[in-house]
Design a protein around this motif. Structure first.
Motif, PDB file in Angstrom:
ATOM      1  N   ARG A 160      -2.541   2.983  -8.902  1.00  0.00           N
ATOM      2  CA  ARG A 160      -1.300   2.619  -8.199  1.00  0.00           C
ATOM      3  C   ARG A 160      -0.726   1.328  -8.757  1.00  0.00           C
ATOM      4  O   ARG A 160       0.498   1.185  -8.929  1.00  0.00           O
ATOM      5  CB  ARG A 160      -1.595   2.456  -6.708  1.00  0.00           C
ATOM      6  N   ALA A 161      -1.575   0.376  -9.051  1.00  0.00           N
ATOM      7  CA  ALA A 161      -1.125  -0.892  -9.614  1.00  0.00           C
ATOM      8  C   ALA A 161      -0.486  -0.688 -10.987  1.00  0.00           C
ATOM      9  O   ALA A 161       0.541  -1.298 -11.311  1.00  0.00           O
ATOM     10  CB  ALA A 161      -2.296  -1.870  -9.715  1.00  0.00           C
ATOM     11  N   VAL A 162      -1.087   0.161 -11.804  1.00  0.00           N
ATOM     12  CA  VAL A 162      -0.519   0.482 -13.114  1.00  0.00           C
ATOM     13  C   VAL A 162       0.882   1.068 -12.961  1.00  0.00           C
ATOM     14  O   VAL A 162       1.817   0.700 -13.684  1.00  0.00           O
ATOM     15  CB  VAL A 162      -1.444   1.460 -13.874  1.00  0.00           C
ATOM     16  N   ASP A 163       1.045   1.972 -12.004  1.00  0.00           N
ATOM     17  CA  ASP A 163       2.351   2.595 -11.792  1.00  0.00           C
ATOM     18  C   ASP A 163       3.402   1.586 -11.350  1.00  0.00           C
ATOM     19  O   ASP A 163       4.566   1.657 -11.767  1.00  0.00           O
ATOM     20  CB  ASP A 163       2.240   3.704 -10.742  1.00  0.00           C
ATOM     21  N   GLU A 164       3.021   0.641 -10.499  1.00  0.00           N
ATOM     22  CA  GLU A 164       3.969  -0.381 -10.041  1.00  0.00           C
ATOM     23  C   GLU A 164       4.450  -1.237 -11.215  1.00  0.00           C
ATOM     24  O   GLU A 164       5.635  -1.550 -11.333  1.00  0.00           O
ATOM     25  CB  GLU A 164       3.312  -1.271  -8.985  1.00  0.00           C
ATOM     26  N   LEU A 165       3.530  -1.585 -12.101  1.00  0.00           N
ATOM     27  CA  LEU A 165       3.898  -2.383 -13.268  1.00  0.00           C
ATOM     28  C   LEU A 165       4.751  -1.577 -14.242  1.00  0.00           C
ATOM     29  O   LEU A 165       5.743  -2.071 -14.782  1.00  0.00           O
ATOM     30  CB  LEU A 165       2.640  -2.885 -13.977  1.00  0.00           C
ATOM     31  N   ALA A 166       4.374  -0.328 -14.480  1.00  0.00           N
ATOM     32  CA  ALA A 166       5.107   0.508 -15.422  1.00  0.00           C
ATOM     33  C   ALA A 166       6.535   0.761 -14.955  1.00  0.00           C
ATOM     34  O   ALA A 166       7.452   0.877 -15.769  1.00  0.00           O
ATOM     35  CB  ALA A 166       4.375   1.832 -15.627  1.00  0.00           C
ATOM     36  N   ALA A 167       6.723   0.829 -13.642  1.00  0.00           N
ATOM     37  CA  ALA A 167       8.057   1.056 -13.086  1.00  0.00           C
ATOM     38  C   ALA A 167       8.896  -0.213 -13.057  1.00  0.00           C
ATOM     39  O   ALA A 167      10.089  -0.162 -12.724  1.00  0.00           O
ATOM     40  CB  ALA A 167       7.938   1.640 -11.681  1.00  0.00           C
ATOM     41  N   GLY A 168       8.298  -1.357 -13.377  1.00  0.00           N
ATOM     42  CA  GLY A 168       9.031  -2.615 -13.397  1.00  0.00           C
ATOM     43  C   GLY A 168       9.304  -3.204 -12.029  1.00  0.00           C
ATOM     44  O   GLY A 168      10.153  -4.082 -11.888  1.00  0.00           O
ATOM     45  N   ARG A 169       8.550  -2.748 -11.017  1.00  0.00           N
ATOM     46  CA  ARG A 169       8.800  -3.248  -9.658  1.00  0.00           C
ATOM     47  C   ARG A 169       8.099  -4.570  -9.378  1.00  0.00           C
ATOM     48  O   ARG A 169       8.416  -5.243  -8.391  1.00  0.00           O
ATOM     49  CB  ARG A 169       8.370  -2.192  -8.636  1.00  0.00           C
ATOM     50  N   VAL A 170       7.116  -4.924 -10.215  1.00  0.00           N
ATOM     51  CA  VAL A 170       6.349  -6.149 -10.005  1.00  0.00           C
ATOM     52  C   VAL A 170       6.086  -6.816 -11.349  1.00  0.00           C
ATOM     53  O   VAL A 170       6.214  -6.192 -12.412  1.00  0.00           O
ATOM     54  CB  VAL A 170       5.002  -5.875  -9.305  1.00  0.00           C
ATOM     55  N   ASP A 171       5.688  -8.070 -11.296  1.00  0.00           N
ATOM     56  CA  ASP A 171       5.283  -8.795 -12.496  1.00  0.00           C
ATOM     57  C   ASP A 171       3.773  -8.967 -12.577  1.00  0.00           C
ATOM     58  O   ASP A 171       3.232  -9.290 -13.631  1.00  0.00           O
ATOM     59  CB  ASP A 171       5.951 -10.168 -12.527  1.00  0.00           C
ATOM     60  N   MET A 172       3.087  -8.788 -11.455  1.00  0.00           N
ATOM     61  CA  MET A 172       1.630  -8.857 -11.413  1.00  0.00           C
ATOM     62  C   MET A 172       1.151  -8.045 -10.226  1.00  0.00           C
ATOM     63  O   MET A 172       1.779  -8.037  -9.176  1.00  0.00           O
ATOM     64  CB  MET A 172       1.152 -10.309 -11.276  1.00  0.00           C
ATOM     65  N   MET A 173       0.047  -7.332 -10.435  1.00  0.00           N
ATOM     66  CA  MET A 173      -0.589  -6.614  -9.340  1.00  0.00           C
ATOM     67  C   MET A 173      -2.060  -6.975  -9.284  1.00  0.00           C
ATOM     68  O   MET A 173      -2.748  -7.003 -10.306  1.00  0.00           O
ATOM     69  CB  MET A 173      -0.460  -5.105  -9.518  1.00  0.00           C
ATOM     70  N   VAL A 174      -2.541  -7.249  -8.077  1.00  0.00           N
ATOM     71  CA  VAL A 174      -3.973  -7.338  -7.832  1.00  0.00           C
ATOM     72  C   VAL A 174      -4.430  -5.939  -7.414  1.00  0.00           C
ATOM     73  O   VAL A 174      -3.947  -5.387  -6.435  1.00  0.00           O
ATOM     74  CB  VAL A 174      -4.302  -8.346  -6.723  1.00  0.00           C
ATOM     75  N   ALA A 175      -5.326  -5.355  -8.192  1.00  0.00           N
ATOM     76  CA  ALA A 175      -5.929  -4.069  -7.854  1.00  0.00           C
ATOM     77  C   ALA A 175      -7.343  -4.342  -7.376  1.00  0.00           C
ATOM     78  O   ALA A 175      -8.130  -4.978  -8.089  1.00  0.00           O
ATOM     79  CB  ALA A 175      -5.940  -3.139  -9.057  1.00  0.00           C
ATOM     80  N   ALA A 176      -7.677  -3.885  -6.183  1.00  0.00           N
ATOM     81  CA  ALA A 176      -8.947  -4.282  -5.582  1.00  0.00           C
ATOM     82  C   ALA A 176      -9.579  -3.142  -4.813  1.00  0.00           C
ATOM     83  O   ALA A 176      -8.922  -2.172  -4.429  1.00  0.00           O
ATOM     84  CB  ALA A 176      -8.735  -5.486  -4.654  1.00  0.00           C
ATOM     85  N   GLY A 177     -10.862  -3.279  -4.576  1.00  0.00           N
ATOM     86  CA  GLY A 177     -11.599  -2.374  -3.709  1.00  0.00           C
ATOM     87  C   GLY A 177     -12.567  -3.171  -2.868  1.00  0.00           C
ATOM     88  O   GLY A 177     -13.141  -4.163  -3.347  1.00  0.00           O
ATOM     89  N   VAL A 178     -12.748  -2.749  -1.621  1.00  0.00           N
ATOM     90  CA  VAL A 178     -13.656  -3.488  -0.736  1.00  0.00           C
ATOM     91  C   VAL A 178     -14.179  -2.574   0.360  1.00  0.00           C
ATOM     92  O   VAL A 178     -13.474  -1.696   0.850  1.00  0.00           O
ATOM     93  CB  VAL A 178     -12.953  -4.711  -0.099  1.00  0.00           C
ATOM     94  N   ASP A 179     -15.416  -2.763   0.712  1.00  0.00           N
ATOM     95  CA  ASP A 179     -15.990  -2.189   1.925  1.00  0.00           C
ATOM     96  C   ASP A 179     -17.145  -3.066   2.371  1.00  0.00           C
ATOM     97  O   ASP A 179     -17.906  -3.580   1.531  1.00  0.00           O
ATOM     98  CB  ASP A 179     -16.473  -0.752   1.723  1.00  0.00           C
ATOM     99  N   ALA A 180     -17.241  -3.233   3.671  1.00  0.00           N
ATOM    100  CA  ALA A 180     -18.323  -4.007   4.268  1.00  0.00           C
ATOM    101  C   ALA A 180     -19.390  -3.060   4.812  1.00  0.00           C
ATOM    102  O   ALA A 180     -19.095  -1.925   5.202  1.00  0.00           O
ATOM    103  CB  ALA A 180     -17.781  -4.891   5.391  1.00  0.00           C
ATOM    104  N   MET A 181     -20.607  -3.537   4.841  1.00  0.00           N
ATOM    105  CA  MET A 181     -21.678  -2.765   5.456  1.00  0.00           C
ATOM    106  C   MET A 181     -21.331  -2.544   6.932  1.00  0.00           C
ATOM    107  O   MET A 181     -20.958  -3.492   7.640  1.00  0.00           O
ATOM    108  CB  MET A 181     -23.007  -3.499   5.340  1.00  0.00           C
ATOM    109  N   SER A 182     -21.457  -1.314   7.394  1.00  0.00           N
ATOM    110  CA  SER A 182     -21.087  -1.029   8.782  1.00  0.00           C
ATOM    111  C   SER A 182     -22.033   0.003   9.387  1.00  0.00           C
ATOM    112  O   SER A 182     -22.533   0.894   8.691  1.00  0.00           O
ATOM    113  CB  SER A 182     -19.649  -0.519   8.867  1.00  0.00           C
ATOM    114  N   TRP A 183     -22.243  -0.123  10.679  1.00  0.00           N
ATOM    115  CA  TRP A 183     -23.060   0.848  11.401  1.00  0.00           C
ATOM    116  C   TRP A 183     -22.418   2.222  11.360  1.00  0.00           C
ATOM    117  O   TRP A 183     -23.112   3.244  11.250  1.00  0.00           O
ATOM    118  CB  TRP A 183     -23.220   0.385  12.851  1.00  0.00           C
ATOM    119  N   VAL A 184     -21.101   2.287  11.426  1.00  0.00           N
ATOM    120  CA  VAL A 184     -20.396   3.573  11.432  1.00  0.00           C
ATOM    121  C   VAL A 184     -20.657   4.325  10.130  1.00  0.00           C
ATOM    122  O   VAL A 184     -21.017   5.510  10.135  1.00  0.00           O
ATOM    123  CB  VAL A 184     -18.882   3.368  11.651  1.00  0.00           C
ATOM    124  N   ALA A 185     -20.463   3.659   8.985  1.00  0.00           N
ATOM    125  CA  ALA A 185     -20.687   4.320   7.701  1.00  0.00           C
ATOM    126  C   ALA A 185     -22.155   4.685   7.526  1.00  0.00           C
ATOM    127  O   ALA A 185     -22.492   5.786   7.056  1.00  0.00           O
ATOM    128  CB  ALA A 185     -20.233   3.412   6.566  1.00  0.00           C
TER     129      ALA A 185
END
Length: 394
Positions: free
Chosen positions: A155-180
């Protein structure tokens, strides 16, 4: 172009410490401490120590936000784009966060009869990070489970390629959880001891937690401001075969399609891929499916490994962290090992780097991530050599 990376993992609270731990074969598996696991037959996971003190400044939100903000901070600093609060509002800087559970802490507090200390949900993490750094660009949240990190990068690559942004932070996160933890336990997908990707006696995955972040820019913009590029993000491939709600397609048709699409977008030949960072969860079905896909696309001599034996399966963070590791592999000429391997499964006909890092310089690396429901993703990252191969705006 990738100009900065950051990571918080169970084996290291910086990219450097994580990388060193991977090469040394460190394993973060231990008895769960985040919640009471006494009601579960499996009691092991990979957790990050002292989450509340990862950042010097107070960080808003629940555990997932507190994991991600220091990773983003490190990535911005490494890129030379670090700025104080209120300095980024006028800039076209955006963020895309991939996650499986989102900010799950408030829900678990409610389930325990407590008053939530923060706002929960998937989208609140991107909001928290954007507010913390005053990012005025688009804020995306991707919830495609264990492939969400790669999806966020795409998604970040697409935003840059379309010229909508000058920089994108692409990230992933998950915390340890009882539910998961409880959910995966109900699927009988978790190992009772160690995670052993591609091993003949592997017994399942182990849950982990963490965050990975990459700063993506167009090459022309990065060089204009004097940035020191780390690597190229050259292509991605996405597919959905909808084979089964949890089980991968044993014929690997969707995974094959995602890899081939990523290679085509990168504009290279498959023979130029020197290493594949495998999804490699340690479950019998997933590892065999991925091996079928790798053998089909590359042949059985392709070099691969999985870092999930070190840090567990960090869900939405997994492929973002693995992308950071791929950048380090390209820069250093070292490939991280698959630990806890005693005997490779003969049904996994690929060349697995076992227990010790491999010194091998390569120009192109692929990283795979898969998710429930038949979601398949691959990205291709290239070593930086000053060539004009960056993302260009439309």
């Amino acid at each position: 172009m990738i100009t900065g990376v950051g990571a918080i993992t169970p084996v290291g609270t910086t990219v450097a410490s994580t990388w060193d731990a991977l090469l040394q074969g460190d394993c973060a598996a231990r008895t769960i401490r985040t919640f009471d696991s006494s009601g579960h037959s499996c009691k092991f996971g990979c957790e990050v120590d002292d989450v509340d003190h990862l950042s010097l400044m107070p960080v808003p939100g629940g555990r997932a936000t507190r994991l991600l903000i220091p990773a983003v901070e490190d990535a911005l600093y490494a890129s030379g784009l670090y700025f104080g609060q209120s300095e980024g509002k006028a800039r076209r800087y955006g963020i895309c966060v991939g996650t499986t559970m989102g900010e799950i802490t408030p829900l678990e507090e409610l389930m325990a009869g407590q008053q939530p200390k923060s706002i929960g949900g998937p989208g609140v993490i991107a909001e928290n990070v954007a507010d913390y750094f005053d990012l005025a660009g688009p804020k995306w949240t991707i919830t495609n489970a264990c492939a969400a990190g790669n999806m966020a990068i795409a998604r970040a690559v697409d935003e840059l390629a379309a010229g909508r942004v000058d920089m994108m932070v692409a990230a992933g996160v998950d915390a340890m959880s009882w539910v998961a933890f409880t959910g995966f336990a109900s699927l009988r997908a978790m190992t009772p001891d160690l995670c052993r990707p591609f091993d003949a006696e592997r017994r399942g995955l182990m849950l982990g937690e963490g965050a990975g972040a990459l700063v993506l820019e167009r090459e022309s913009d990065a060089l204009r401001r004097g940035a020191k590029p780390l690597a190229y993000l050259l292509g991605y491939g996405l597919s959905s075969d909808a084979h089964h709600i949890t089980q991968p397609d044993p014929k690997a048709a969707g995974s094959i399609r995602a890899m081939e699409t990523a290679i085509e977008m990168a504009g290279i030949h498959k023979e130029q891929i020197g290493y594949v960072s495998a999804h490699g969860t340690g479950t019998p079905a997933n590892d065999r499916m991925e091996s079928v896909a790798l053998q089909h696309v590359f042949g059985d001599e392709i070099v691969t490994s999985s870092i999930k034996g070190h840090i567990g399966h960090t869900l939405g963070a997994a492929s973002a962290i693995e992308a950071v590791v791929c950048v380090k592999a390209l820069v250093s000429g070292l490939l991280p090992p698959t630990i806890n391997m005693r005997r490779q499964d003969p049904a996994c006909s690929v060349r697995v780097i076992a227990n010790e890092p491999l010194a091998m310089r390569t120009d192109y690396i692929m990283s795979n991530a898969y998710a429930f429901g038949g979601i398949n993703t691959s990205i291709v990252i290239g070593r930086y050599e000053g060539r004009d191969m960056g993302i260009q705006s439309a």
